[in-house]
Scaffold this motif. Structure first.
Motif, PDB file in Angstrom:
ATOM      1  N   MET A  11       0.830  -1.428  -0.033  1.00 55.62           N
ATOM      2  CA  MET A  11      -0.055  -0.023   0.109  1.00 55.62           C
ATOM      3  C   MET A  11       0.833   1.351  -0.225  1.00 55.62           C
ATOM      4  N   LYS A  15       1.691   2.529  -6.981  1.00 54.56           N
ATOM      5  CA  LYS A  15       1.104   1.623  -8.037  1.00 54.56           C
ATOM      6  C   LYS A  15       0.080   2.500  -9.042  1.00 54.56           C
ATOM      7  N   ASP A  34      -8.549  -3.008  -7.008  1.00 53.56           N
ATOM      8  CA  ASP A  34      -9.540  -2.853  -5.980  1.00 53.56           C
ATOM      9  C   ASP A  34     -10.663  -2.097  -6.514  1.00 53.56           C
ATOM     10  N   ILE A  45     -13.786  -1.187  -0.494  1.00 52.08           N
ATOM     11  CA  ILE A  45     -12.768  -2.172   0.352  1.00 52.08           C
ATOM     12  C   ILE A  45     -13.292  -2.161   2.029  1.00 52.08           C
ATOM     13  N   PHE A  49     -14.012  -5.817   3.615  1.00 54.82           N
ATOM     14  CA  PHE A  49     -13.417  -6.024   4.729  1.00 54.82           C
ATOM     15  C   PHE A  49     -14.337  -6.356   6.088  1.00 54.82           C
ATOM     16  N   PHE A  57     -12.382 -11.087   0.819  1.00 55.67           N
ATOM     17  CA  PHE A  57     -11.711 -10.223  -0.354  1.00 55.67           C
ATOM     18  C   PHE A  57     -10.670 -10.748  -0.972  1.00 55.67           C
ATOM     19  N   ARG A  58      -9.833 -11.857  -0.446  1.00 55.07           N
ATOM     20  CA  ARG A  58      -8.712 -12.614  -1.071  1.00 55.07           C
ATOM     21  C   ARG A  58      -9.282 -13.318  -2.249  1.00 55.07           C
ATOM     22  N   GLY A  79      -3.642  -5.032  -5.769  1.00 53.72           N
ATOM     23  CA  GLY A  79      -3.988  -4.357  -4.223  1.00 53.72           C
ATOM     24  C   GLY A  79      -2.393  -5.062  -3.693  1.00 53.72           C
ATOM     25  N   GLY A  80      -2.055  -4.169  -2.726  1.00 55.15           N
ATOM     26  CA  GLY A  80      -0.962  -4.749  -2.071  1.00 55.15           C
ATOM     27  C   GLY A  80      -0.677  -6.132  -1.592  1.00 55.15           C
ATOM     28  N   GLY A  81      -1.892  -6.694  -1.105  1.00 52.78           N
ATOM     29  CA  GLY A  81      -1.851  -8.088  -0.445  1.00 52.78           C
ATOM     30  C   GLY A  81      -1.906  -9.164  -1.475  1.00 52.78           C
ATOM     31  N   ARG A 118      -8.177   2.262   3.784  1.00 55.36           N
ATOM     32  CA  ARG A 118      -7.084   1.009   3.751  1.00 55.36           C
ATOM     33  C   ARG A 118      -7.518   0.220   5.313  1.00 55.36           C
ATOM     34  N   PRO A 119      -8.447  -0.635   5.209  1.00 55.91           N
ATOM     35  CA  PRO A 119      -8.738  -1.277   6.347  1.00 55.91           C
ATOM     36  C   PRO A 119      -7.588  -1.884   7.438  1.00 55.91           C
ATOM     37  N   LEU A 120      -6.686  -2.357   6.709  1.00 54.87           N
ATOM     38  CA  LEU A 120      -5.796  -2.924   7.532  1.00 54.87           C
ATOM     39  C   LEU A 120      -4.663  -2.142   8.117  1.00 54.87           C
ATOM     40  N   ARG A 137       5.324  -9.938   4.439  1.00 56.48           N
ATOM     41  CA  ARG A 137       5.218 -10.314   2.856  1.00 56.48           C
ATOM     42  C   ARG A 137       6.369 -10.002   2.006  1.00 56.48           C
TER      43      ARG A 137
HETATM   44  C1  S3P Z   1      -4.430  -4.364   0.891  1.00 53.25           C
HETATM   45  C2  S3P Z   1      -4.094  -3.312   0.255  1.00 53.25           C
HETATM   46  C3  S3P Z   1      -5.109  -2.411  -0.554  1.00 53.25           C
HETATM   47  C4  S3P Z   1      -6.456  -3.190  -0.595  1.00 53.25           C
HETATM   48  C5  S3P Z   1      -6.754  -3.598   0.673  1.00 53.25           C
HETATM   49  C6  S3P Z   1      -5.782  -4.629   1.358  1.00 53.25           C
HETATM   50  C7  S3P Z   1      -3.216  -5.147   1.482  1.00 53.25           C
HETATM   51  O1  S3P Z   1      -4.683  -2.046  -1.969  1.00 53.25           O
HETATM   52  O2  S3P Z   1      -6.429  -4.164  -1.773  1.00 53.25           O
HETATM   53  O3  S3P Z   1      -7.141  -2.392   1.517  1.00 53.25           O
HETATM   54  O4  S3P Z   1      -3.588  -6.157   1.911  1.00 53.25           O
HETATM   55  O5  S3P Z   1      -2.152  -4.542   1.403  1.00 53.25           O
HETATM   56  P1  S3P Z   1      -3.569  -1.154  -2.101  1.00 53.25           P
HETATM   57  O6  S3P Z   1      -1.903  -1.397  -2.020  1.00 53.25           O
HETATM   58  O7  S3P Z   1      -3.829  -0.269  -3.516  1.00 53.25           O
HETATM   59  O8  S3P Z   1      -3.930  -0.065  -1.008  1.00 53.25           O
END
Ligand code: S3P
Length: 178
Positions: A11, A15, A34, A45, A49, A57-58, A79-81, A118-120, A137
């Motif tokens: 995140m 990107k 996203d 998002i 979550f 979501f995954r 997305g970052g994850g 960004r919920p995380l 990660r």
């Molecule tokens: C996430 C990153 C977010 C989004 C979600 C979870 C992550 O995307 O998919 O909040 O797990 O790192 P960005 O990387 O676009 O913020």
């Protein structure tokens, strides 16, 4: 020759901004994973979550990757994850040049701390959370073949580095050659 350009990274690694530049430069559609998931689920998002959980979501991410791996001509901002399911890196790599944007926890914190989507990162100590998540990660990000270190660089400079990598992979202004 790869037909998609795929941007990975934590995140706040840039990107979306870099994706917009590449999409304009190559005249290719930008697909923000996203945004696409939000559109399909008719939900944000944050709400996905909250109401369905991260595992759901995954699954959405996984299904979308399976579709995108069959498509051409896209700049894909993940997305970052997305990397925590290694199959996503493998599948997107079948038809895409994969580039990861890297940044330190401090840079990420600075770039994300005014956003609330960004919920995380909805925790009392977001910087610590960023450190933990990034450390866990890192082995997955390391699987991405190309990397650009973004600390201290403007979006334009990062895009320039990405274009250099793309050039080495046979991409020029009008798209891939060869
Ligand atoms: C996430 C990153 C977010 C989004 C979600 C979870 C992550 O995307 O998919 O909040 O797990 O790192 P960005 O990387 O676009 O913020």
């Amino acid at each position: 020759m790869s037909r998609n350009i795929v941007l990975f990274g934590f995140m706040g690694s840039g990107k979306s901004s870099v994706g917009r530049i590449l999409s304009r430069k190559f005249g290719m559609e930008l697909l923000e994973m996203d945004d696409e998931i939000e559109r399909r689920e008719a939900s944000t998002i944050n709400d996905i979550f909250k109401n369905r959980g991260e595992a759901f979501f995954r699954e959405c991410e996984r299904h979308l990757v399976e579709e995108l791996a069959e498509r051409d001509g896209l700049v894909i901002s993940t997305g970052g994850g997305v990397v925590i399911d290694e199959r996503n890196i493998r599948d997107l790599g079948r038809n895409g040049v994969l580039i990861c944007l890297d940044a330190s926890p401090e840079t990420i914190h600075r770039r994300t701390n005014r956003d609330d989507y960004r919920p995380l990162l909805h925790t009392t100590d977001p910087l610590e959370k960023i450190r933990e998540l990034l450390a866990s990660r890192q082995p997955f990000y390391d699987l991405v073949p190309h990397h650009v270190r973004t600390d201290g660089l403007s979006v334009g400079e990062v895009a320039g580095e990405v274009l250099t990598i793309l050039g080495r992979c046979g991409w020029h202004r009008d798209g891939p050659t060869g």
